[in-house]
Design a protein around this motif. Sequence first.
Motif, PDB file in Angstrom:
ATOM      1  N   GLN A 331       0.902  -1.146   0.063  1.00 50.39           N
ATOM      2  CA  GLN A 331      -0.115   0.074  -0.087  1.00 50.39           C
ATOM      3  C   GLN A 331       0.818   1.212   0.025  1.00 50.39           C
ATOM      4  OE1 GLN A 331      -2.490  -0.495   3.489  1.00 50.39           O
ATOM      5  NE2 GLN A 331      -3.881  -1.916   2.354  1.00 50.39           N
ATOM      6  N   TRP A 332       0.521   2.417  -0.334  1.00 49.32           N
ATOM      7  CA  TRP A 332       1.112   3.736  -0.722  1.00 49.32           C
ATOM      8  C   TRP A 332       0.422   4.610   0.181  1.00 49.32           C
ATOM      9  CZ3 TRP A 332       5.822   3.141  -3.069  1.00 49.32           C
ATOM     10  CH2 TRP A 332       5.906   1.856  -3.731  1.00 49.32           C
ATOM     11  N   PRO A 333       1.084   5.614   0.484  1.00 46.93           N
ATOM     12  CA  PRO A 333       0.508   6.794   1.528  1.00 46.93           C
ATOM     13  C   PRO A 333       0.082   8.039   0.398  1.00 46.93           C
ATOM     14  CG  PRO A 333       2.970   6.939   1.349  1.00 46.93           C
ATOM     15  CD  PRO A 333       2.757   5.732   0.619  1.00 46.93           C
ATOM     16  N   VAL A 334      -0.785   7.543  -0.404  1.00 45.38           N
ATOM     17  CA  VAL A 334      -1.371   8.689  -1.240  1.00 45.38           C
ATOM     18  C   VAL A 334      -2.230   9.726  -0.781  1.00 45.38           C
ATOM     19  CG1 VAL A 334      -3.109   8.953  -3.313  1.00 45.38           C
ATOM     20  CG2 VAL A 334      -1.514   7.026  -3.247  1.00 45.38           C
ATOM     21  N   ASP A 335      -3.304   9.413   0.004  1.00 44.21           N
ATOM     22  CA  ASP A 335      -3.905  10.461   0.569  1.00 44.21           C
ATOM     23  C   ASP A 335      -3.351  10.818   1.764  1.00 44.21           C
ATOM     24  OD1 ASP A 335      -6.368   9.493  -0.829  1.00 44.21           O
ATOM     25  OD2 ASP A 335      -6.920   7.961   0.476  1.00 44.21           O
ATOM     26  N   THR A 347      -3.693  10.681   9.250  1.00 42.13           N
ATOM     27  CA  THR A 347      -4.098   9.761  10.102  1.00 42.13           C
ATOM     28  C   THR A 347      -3.057   8.531  10.077  1.00 42.13           C
ATOM     29  OG1 THR A 347      -6.439  10.017   9.802  1.00 42.13           O
ATOM     30  CG2 THR A 347      -5.721   7.810  10.849  1.00 42.13           C
ATOM     31  N   PRO A 348      -2.279   8.287  11.347  1.00 40.31           N
ATOM     32  CA  PRO A 348      -1.505   7.053  11.230  1.00 40.31           C
ATOM     33  C   PRO A 348      -1.669   5.996  10.379  1.00 40.31           C
ATOM     34  CG  PRO A 348      -1.653   8.098  13.305  1.00 40.31           C
ATOM     35  CD  PRO A 348      -2.879   8.301  12.534  1.00 40.31           C
ATOM     36  N   THR A 349      -0.844   5.341   9.641  1.00 44.20           N
ATOM     37  CA  THR A 349      -0.877   3.921   8.986  1.00 44.20           C
ATOM     38  C   THR A 349       0.064   2.959   9.486  1.00 44.20           C
ATOM     39  OG1 THR A 349      -0.936   2.873   6.816  1.00 44.20           O
ATOM     40  CG2 THR A 349       0.357   4.924   7.133  1.00 44.20           C
ATOM     41  N   GLU A 350      -0.534   1.763   9.593  1.00 44.75           N
ATOM     42  CA  GLU A 350       0.496   0.557  10.144  1.00 44.75           C
ATOM     43  C   GLU A 350       1.325   0.286   9.100  1.00 44.75           C
ATOM     44  OE1 GLU A 350      -2.230  -3.310   8.679  1.00 44.75           O
ATOM     45  OE2 GLU A 350      -1.860  -2.732  10.882  1.00 44.75           O
ATOM     46  N   ASN A 351       1.501   0.727   7.770  1.00 42.00           N
ATOM     47  CA  ASN A 351       2.072   0.474   6.539  1.00 42.00           C
ATOM     48  C   ASN A 351       3.397   1.432   6.376  1.00 42.00           C
ATOM     49  OD1 ASN A 351       0.792  -2.114   5.589  1.00 42.00           O
ATOM     50  ND2 ASN A 351      -0.670  -0.463   5.180  1.00 42.00           N
ATOM     51  N   TRP A 352       3.267   2.690   6.925  1.00 42.61           N
ATOM     52  CA  TRP A 352       4.410   3.361   6.720  1.00 42.61           C
ATOM     53  C   TRP A 352       4.189   4.509   8.239  1.00 42.61           C
ATOM     54  CZ3 TRP A 352       6.667   4.440   1.962  1.00 42.61           C
ATOM     55  CH2 TRP A 352       6.042   3.811   0.832  1.00 42.61           C
ATOM     56  N   TYR A 366      16.197  12.927  12.281  1.00 41.54           N
ATOM     57  CA  TYR A 366      14.672  12.823  11.969  1.00 41.54           C
ATOM     58  C   TYR A 366      13.800  12.180  13.114  1.00 41.54           C
ATOM     59  CZ  TYR A 366      14.595  13.651   7.136  1.00 41.54           C
ATOM     60  OH  TYR A 366      14.678  14.335   5.917  1.00 41.54           O
ATOM     61  N   ILE A 367      12.629  12.716  13.382  1.00 40.65           N
ATOM     62  CA  ILE A 367      11.889  12.477  14.586  1.00 40.65           C
ATOM     63  C   ILE A 367      10.570  12.068  14.089  1.00 40.65           C
ATOM     64  CG2 ILE A 367      10.566  13.219  16.789  1.00 40.65           C
ATOM     65  CD1 ILE A 367      13.696  12.833  16.934  1.00 40.65           C
ATOM     66  N   GLU A 368      10.045  10.798  14.483  1.00 37.37           N
ATOM     67  CA  GLU A 368       8.655  10.245  14.130  1.00 37.37           C
ATOM     68  C   GLU A 368       7.676  11.410  14.413  1.00 37.37           C
ATOM     69  OE1 GLU A 368       6.424   5.969  13.988  1.00 37.37           O
ATOM     70  OE2 GLU A 368       7.964   6.395  15.463  1.00 37.37           O
ATOM     71  N   ALA A 369       6.831  11.556  13.615  1.00 35.55           N
ATOM     72  CA  ALA A 369       5.350  12.453  13.731  1.00 35.55           C
ATOM     73  C   ALA A 369       4.703  12.080  15.086  1.00 35.55           C
ATOM     74  CB  ALA A 369       4.579  12.477  12.640  1.00 35.55           C
ATOM     75  N   GLY A 370       4.403  13.092  15.824  1.00 30.87           N
ATOM     76  CA  GLY A 370       3.654  12.975  16.970  1.00 30.87           C
ATOM     77  C   GLY A 370       4.618  12.713  18.427  1.00 30.87           C
ATOM     78  N   HIS A 371       5.878  12.628  18.077  1.00 31.66           N
ATOM     79  CA  HIS A 371       7.159  12.597  19.297  1.00 31.66           C
ATOM     80  C   HIS A 371       7.681  13.999  19.234  1.00 31.66           C
ATOM     81  CE1 HIS A 371       6.197   8.238  18.223  1.00 31.66           C
ATOM     82  NE2 HIS A 371       6.878   7.891  19.138  1.00 31.66           N
ATOM     83  N   GLU A 372       8.032  14.298  20.497  1.00 29.97           N
ATOM     84  CA  GLU A 372       8.773  15.582  20.882  1.00 29.97           C
ATOM     85  C   GLU A 372      10.034  15.461  20.023  1.00 29.97           C
ATOM     86  OE1 GLU A 372      10.039  18.149  24.801  1.00 29.97           O
ATOM     87  OE2 GLU A 372       9.150  15.895  25.291  1.00 29.97           O
ATOM     88  N   ALA A 373      10.347  16.611  19.661  1.00 30.49           N
ATOM     89  CA  ALA A 373      11.785  16.705  18.796  1.00 30.49           C
ATOM     90  C   ALA A 373      12.727  16.969  19.528  1.00 30.49           C
ATOM     91  CB  ALA A 373      11.330  17.932  17.871  1.00 30.49           C
TER      92      ALA A 373
END
Length: 391
Positions: A331-335, A347-352, A366-373
């Motif tokens: 699957q690909w993060p199109v939307d 919205t988070p996805t389990e594939n990416w 790089y810091i994952e989205a939703g985590h403190e920088a």
Amino acid sequence: MPRALVIQLARLGDLVQSLPAITQLRVRHPETQLDLLCPSHLAEVGRLLPGIEKVLEWDGAAWQRRAMAAQQDLRAEHLAEVETTLMALAPDRYDCAYVLNQHRRALVAGSLLAREVKGPLLHGPLGETLAPWAAYVRDVAQRRLGQRVHLADAFCGLCGVSPPGDILPLDPPAVRLPDDLEPIGKHGDPWIALIVGAGETERCVPTEVWRRWITVFLASAPQGRVVLVGTERERAAEIQSLLPSSNLGRIWDTTGRTSLLQLAAILVRCHRVVGSDTGPLHLAAALGRPVIGWYFARARVHETGPYGTNHWVWQAEQGDVEERGVLAPCQWPVDETISLLSHQMPTPTENWSLWASYRDELGAYYIEAGHEAIAPLQRAQIWQALQPSPV
């Protein structure tokens, strides 16, 4: 005046990601003439790099032919030809060469063109003992672990310098575009550059996925435009053949029609650049354009994510594992990518997983989205272990 030569004989992305090392070498050695040896077809990009005074062009195909001929029947004239070619490149040997590749050809070039060589090997081009930073880079590539020192910053380590404090965007080249491409970036908003292919087939996003992405994006942005960039004209044509005719008036196909300088000029005119881990993606980042990368196959955000700030990277976490550990997404993060373009957190996805770019005194991370920088501690530990003295 002392003279030094930076040797980067890899691809466009590697050349662009050599910019931090070149920047810091210029800061550390302001009285030294700093030149660059790079592949001939990348020379015009090399001339954009600030701090470089002269670009030497390496004809890789010619050197490959010489190597093949010498393997079959080594003759004195082969050696004479090599000497003549090197003398034409650099009649006077450099004081120092900074070699940023582990390829033998780069190591040999450094040894022949300079009196001193700093780079991957400790004991010359015929040695086997890797320098600490070179061993680290190889270990990361083999083990694919988590947060690490970025490759561009590891290039700094190879040169014996720390990452630079600031990196200014490359100056966009003053170059004329074909008349029909001149309107790019002048009317409508936003203009998105889409990199349709990649140097390796395994890093190419399927054309049907790009077709779907373009369709959804144009529906979400009534004034939006898409600029297809790269060299893969057949892929671009296939993508357009899958689109409804009503969309084609908002598609600008530049594939296979531009020089690298013209490509740079087009990227600067776009608001965002989207694509996989490719040279044009890194060129766009170096030009100061915010990019969104789709990282899959063997690409890892912590190693080669676009350098700088204001970038996003989708990292594939699930998919089919093919030969050589290549991850092929199902699957690909199109939307999700279009949400980012609209400044909405997807919205988070389990594939990416989604990662945001940052920089500090130790370079890029790089810091994952939703985590403190918060900058990862591993980088400081790695720098201390591999380069304990101040640089």
